[in-house]
Design a protein around this motif. Structure first.
Motif: not given
Length: 278
Positions: A153-180
């Motif tokens: 789509s030309q409207k643009g996409y938003q990023l959503t962390v999946t259930a599997e990705g919530a605890s994956a190290p690459p996704v944890l950019v802010a220390g813990d899951e909720l902040q990340s």
């Protein structure tokens, strides 16, 4: 290594007195290959991060270094590895939007061997040519996305962390899951992705850590950050060169953590992910 014990005088059989085993030696410094066609923003910021990390040795290959900055040379000119021994010098290779002329069939064969047989870690940052030009090549099976175009789509996409990705190290950019999770949501809301690769449909066996969707429409969600094992190696795929947007109002903090966590997670085989049942 070969382990051998001396036979005893009354030993019945000496066939089990010797054992061979392989040991993988990892250098203290992480050696990374960074290759790109044009100096996209993701390449520039990532190169800057790697140059400042004392635990990383980086070789950068930029095929069109004079395209920007009015002829200023952006990086030293190197060549891509041509044989398995040269590829095996690197623990990780980050390939950007290379063309099939720059990544020749000979390069592709050796790259595939490096991943499948030598356990190399390949990170692909998609673009106009990558991966669309390589599905019918020796590299085709490496991609964790399918060889068919998604309706982008030309409207643009938003990023959503999946259930599997919530605890994956690459996704944890802010220390813990909720902040990340909050960081990814805020950045994505302010800067939607308009250049998502049309090759963003994950394969059935792929692990999707971050998906791209429109307004939480999970039925039409595509993969932004996905990975899969191929042979002995791991292949990570980013469907748009937009991780640098983590720098918004924060400088290097989140962007540096994302790539640092991604690199170290990629080489840590004992941290491999699974599903809810595995």
């Amino acid at each position: 290594l070969r382990i051998r014990v001396k036979p005893l005088a009354d030993e019945f059989s000496e066939e089990n007195n010797e054992e061979k085993l392989k040991v993988q030696v990892i250098d203290d410094e992480l050696r990374i290959l960074l290759a790109e066609h044009l100096p996209r923003w993701e390449f520039r910021y990532l190169k800057s991060i790697l140059q400042r990390d004392r635990k990383i040795q980086m070789d950068a290959v930029l095929f069109k270094p004079r395209h920007a900055y009015r002829g200023r040379q952006l990086t030293k000119e190197l060549e891509l590895p041509t044989d398995l021994a040269e590829w095996s010098r690197y623990r990780i290779a980050v390939l950007g939007d290379l063309t099939d002329a720059e990544l020749s069939p000979a390069h592709q064969i050796m790259l595939r061997k490096w991943v499948v047989e030598a356990g190399g870690n390949l990170i692909i940052v998609a673009g106009e040519s990558m991966p669309s030009s390589f599905f019918e090549t020796p590299m085709g099976e490496l991609f964790p996305v399918q060889n068919r175009r998604a309706g982008i789509s030309q409207k643009g996409y938003q990023l959503t962390v999946t259930a599997e990705g919530a605890s994956a190290p690459p996704v944890l950019v802010a220390g813990d899951e909720l902040q990340s999770l909050s960081v990814w949501e805020q950045v994505s809301a302010k800067m939607p992705i308009y250049d998502l690769s049309p090759f963003s449909i994950p394969k059935p066996a792929a692990h999707v850590l971050i998906q791209a969707d429109q307004g939480g429409n999970s039925k039409r969600a595509l993969a932004y950050l996905a990975w899969q094992y191929v042979g002995k190696g791991r292949v990570v795929y980013l469907s748009a060169p937009v991780a640098y947007q983590l720098r918004y109002q924060k400088g290097d903090e989140y962007h540096h953590r994302f790539w640092g966590h991604l690199f170290r997670w990629a080489i840590a085989r004992d941290l491999g992910g699974g599903s809810r049942t595995v």
